[in-house]
Every structure is written in structure tokens, then in C-alpha cells.
Design a protein around this motif. Structure first.
Motif, PDB file in Angstrom:
ATOM      1  N   ALA A  70       0.826  -1.231  -0.101  1.00  0.00           N
ATOM      2  CA  ALA A  70      -0.090   0.070  -0.109  1.00  0.00           C
ATOM      3  C   ALA A  70       0.977   1.168  -0.055  1.00  0.00           C
ATOM      4  O   ALA A  70       0.583   2.256  -0.689  1.00  0.00           O
ATOM      5  N   PHE A  71       1.796   1.343   0.785  1.00  0.00           N
ATOM      6  CA  PHE A  71       2.882   2.509   0.841  1.00  0.00           C
ATOM      7  C   PHE A  71       3.604   2.651  -0.481  1.00  0.00           C
ATOM      8  O   PHE A  71       3.622   3.657  -0.934  1.00  0.00           O
ATOM      9  N   ILE A  72       3.928   1.661  -1.108  1.00  0.00           N
ATOM     10  CA  ILE A  72       4.393   1.588  -2.677  1.00  0.00           C
ATOM     11  C   ILE A  72       3.353   2.187  -3.628  1.00  0.00           C
ATOM     12  O   ILE A  72       3.987   2.870  -4.223  1.00  0.00           O
ATOM     13  N   LEU A  73       2.036   1.704  -3.406  1.00  0.00           N
ATOM     14  CA  LEU A  73       1.283   2.067  -4.388  1.00  0.00           C
ATOM     15  C   LEU A  73       0.988   3.833  -4.255  1.00  0.00           C
ATOM     16  O   LEU A  73       0.782   4.456  -5.242  1.00  0.00           O
ATOM     17  N   VAL A  74       0.876   4.109  -2.883  1.00  0.00           N
ATOM     18  CA  VAL A  74       0.417   5.735  -2.608  1.00  0.00           C
ATOM     19  C   VAL A  74       1.822   6.380  -3.137  1.00  0.00           C
ATOM     20  O   VAL A  74       1.659   7.450  -3.778  1.00  0.00           O
ATOM     21  N   TYR A  75       3.028   5.944  -2.973  1.00  0.00           N
ATOM     22  CA  TYR A  75       4.134   6.579  -3.428  1.00  0.00           C
ATOM     23  C   TYR A  75       4.247   6.824  -4.906  1.00  0.00           C
ATOM     24  O   TYR A  75       4.690   7.455  -5.609  1.00  0.00           O
ATOM     25  N   MET A  76       3.940   5.611  -5.404  1.00  0.00           N
ATOM     26  CA  MET A  76       3.690   5.545  -7.027  1.00  0.00           C
ATOM     27  C   MET A  76       2.732   6.675  -7.526  1.00  0.00           C
ATOM     28  O   MET A  76       3.069   7.396  -8.620  1.00  0.00           O
ATOM     29  N   ALA A  77       1.747   6.777  -6.886  1.00  0.00           N
ATOM     30  CA  ALA A  77       0.725   7.766  -7.116  1.00  0.00           C
ATOM     31  C   ALA A  77       1.261   9.199  -7.141  1.00  0.00           C
ATOM     32  O   ALA A  77       1.053  10.116  -7.921  1.00  0.00           O
ATOM     33  N   LEU A  78       2.107   9.401  -6.018  1.00  0.00           N
ATOM     34  CA  LEU A  78       2.682  10.680  -5.696  1.00  0.00           C
ATOM     35  C   LEU A  78       3.670  11.087  -6.651  1.00  0.00           C
ATOM     36  O   LEU A  78       3.592  12.306  -7.287  1.00  0.00           O
ATOM     37  N   MET A  79       4.541  10.062  -7.366  1.00  0.00           N
ATOM     38  CA  MET A  79       5.540  10.127  -8.302  1.00  0.00           C
ATOM     39  C   MET A  79       4.746  10.389  -9.534  1.00  0.00           C
ATOM     40  O   MET A  79       5.134  11.453 -10.479  1.00  0.00           O
ATOM     41  N   LEU A  80       3.456   9.936  -9.811  1.00  0.00           N
ATOM     42  CA  LEU A  80       2.852  10.310 -10.992  1.00  0.00           C
ATOM     43  C   LEU A  80       2.501  11.864 -10.951  1.00  0.00           C
ATOM     44  O   LEU A  80       2.560  12.380 -11.944  1.00  0.00           O
ATOM     45  N   ALA A  81       1.831  12.181  -9.848  1.00  0.00           N
ATOM     46  CA  ALA A  81       1.574  13.478  -9.693  1.00  0.00           C
ATOM     47  C   ALA A  81       2.646  14.565  -9.760  1.00  0.00           C
ATOM     48  O   ALA A  81       2.436  15.494 -10.712  1.00  0.00           O
ATOM     49  N   ILE A  82       3.663  14.324  -9.235  1.00  0.00           N
ATOM     50  CA  ILE A  82       4.754  15.153  -9.543  1.00  0.00           C
ATOM     51  C   ILE A  82       5.381  15.166 -10.800  1.00  0.00           C
ATOM     52  O   ILE A  82       5.558  16.164 -11.417  1.00  0.00           O
ATOM     53  N   ALA A  83       5.153  13.860 -11.614  1.00  0.00           N
ATOM     54  CA  ALA A  83       5.870  14.004 -12.945  1.00  0.00           C
ATOM     55  C   ALA A  83       4.911  14.860 -13.771  1.00  0.00           C
ATOM     56  O   ALA A  83       5.313  15.497 -14.744  1.00  0.00           O
ATOM     57  N   THR A  84       3.563  14.867 -13.437  1.00  0.00           N
ATOM     58  CA  THR A  84       2.482  15.903 -14.358  1.00  0.00           C
ATOM     59  C   THR A  84       2.317  17.134 -13.850  1.00  0.00           C
ATOM     60  O   THR A  84       1.558  17.852 -14.489  1.00  0.00           O
ATOM     61  N   ILE A  85       3.209  17.561 -12.789  1.00  0.00           N
ATOM     62  CA  ILE A  85       2.967  18.765 -12.233  1.00  0.00           C
ATOM     63  C   ILE A  85       4.409  19.636 -12.501  1.00  0.00           C
ATOM     64  O   ILE A  85       4.384  20.673 -13.105  1.00  0.00           O
ATOM     65  N   MET A  86       5.514  18.745 -12.277  1.00  0.00           N
ATOM     66  CA  MET A  86       6.694  19.457 -12.120  1.00  0.00           C
ATOM     67  C   MET A  86       7.224  19.951 -13.447  1.00  0.00           C
ATOM     68  O   MET A  86       7.480  21.025 -13.735  1.00  0.00           O
ATOM     69  N   MET A  87       7.372  19.125 -14.482  1.00  0.00           N
ATOM     70  CA  MET A  87       7.896  19.291 -15.821  1.00  0.00           C
ATOM     71  C   MET A  87       6.992  20.337 -16.531  1.00  0.00           C
ATOM     72  O   MET A  87       7.427  21.421 -17.027  1.00  0.00           O
TER      73      MET A  87
END
Length: 135
Positions: A70-87
Motif C-alpha cells: 500500500a505504501f508503494i502504491l501511494v508513493y507511485m501515485a505521488l510520483m505520477l502526480a509530481i511528474a504531471t506537475i513539475m515538468m
């Protein structure tokens, strides 16, 4: 820090837990760039921000009993969000500059990002400590 502190994992274990999210971020960033070129920054940033808010709400409710998957899935969602915001946000901001100012804009962005991160971390500690004393 949460994995090594309260959860008591070794650094190697925490690194392996975070690896899938980091790989996802790296793999998606070029694809996000293609979508940015096709649809513009707003189409990427708004859904990314909504996903970021959702993941932050989930992170605020995490307890010691969270399973690793569950921690891995939430972190993957966080990284997806960061990828779609930062760049998209950085590219959109730098695109507003005239070409001769691109190096200066990049330097300012690369300077302000760690400074803002350090400011956030340094202010979060005292705020968290004061909340803990009140509760």
C-alpha cells in the motif's frame, strides 16, 4: 525519513520501497513531455494537482500498520502526480521568457527549488512539534 524513523526500516529497505515510484517517474517524464507539447501545461497540471492532494490526504492518515504494498502504491501515485506537475509547470514558466533569458530562468528555477524545499522542511519541524504539544 518515515520509513527509517518511526517504521524502523534500514535505508536499503526504504530505498527498495521507493524504487518503483522513482522508476515510474523516470519512465513517465518523457511521455508527459509529449502530452505537454500536444495539450499544453494546464491539461497536465490540474489533474496532477488533484492527484497530489489525494495522495497527501492518504499520507496524512498513514499509520504504522500500513502494508508495504500500500505504501508503494501511494508513493507511485505521488510520483505520477509530481511528474504531471513539475515538468509542465517549469517548462511553461520558462517558455514565457525571451530566448536570451533561458539560462537565467533555468538558474533561478534550479536555485529556488532546493531553497523552497529547505524552507518547507525547516518550518515543518517546529510547526509539527507545536501541534504535537497541543494534542
Amino acid at each position: 525519513m518515515y520509513g527509517q524513523g518511526p517504521l524502523g526500516f534500514e535505508a536499503k529497505t526504504v530505498g527498495l520501497l521507493l524504487l518503483p515510484g522513482a522508476l515510474l517517474n523516470g519512465a513517465l517524464s518523457p511521455k508527459i513531455g509529449i502530452l505537454f507539447d500536444k495539450y499544453g501545461p494546464r491539461t497536465m497540471i490540474i489533474p496532477g494537482t488533484v492527484l497530489l492532494i489525494v495522495t497527501m490526504i492518504i499520507y496524512s492518515t498513514i499509520s504504522f500498520s500500513i502494508p508495504a504494498w500500500a505504501f508503494i502504491l501511494v508513493y507511485m501515485a505521488l510520483m505520477l502526480a509530481i511528474a504531471t506537475i513539475m515538468m509542465p509547470s517549469q517548462t511553461g514558466a520558462l517558455n514565457q521568457l525571451p530566448p536570451h533569458l533561458y539560462p537565467h530562468g533555468t538558474a533561478m528555477s534550479n536555485t529556488l527549488q532546493p531553497m523552497a524545499g529547505a524552507l518547507g522542511v525547516s518550518t515543518h519541524g517546529p510547526v509539527q512539534a507545536s501541534w504535537s504539544k497541543q494534542g
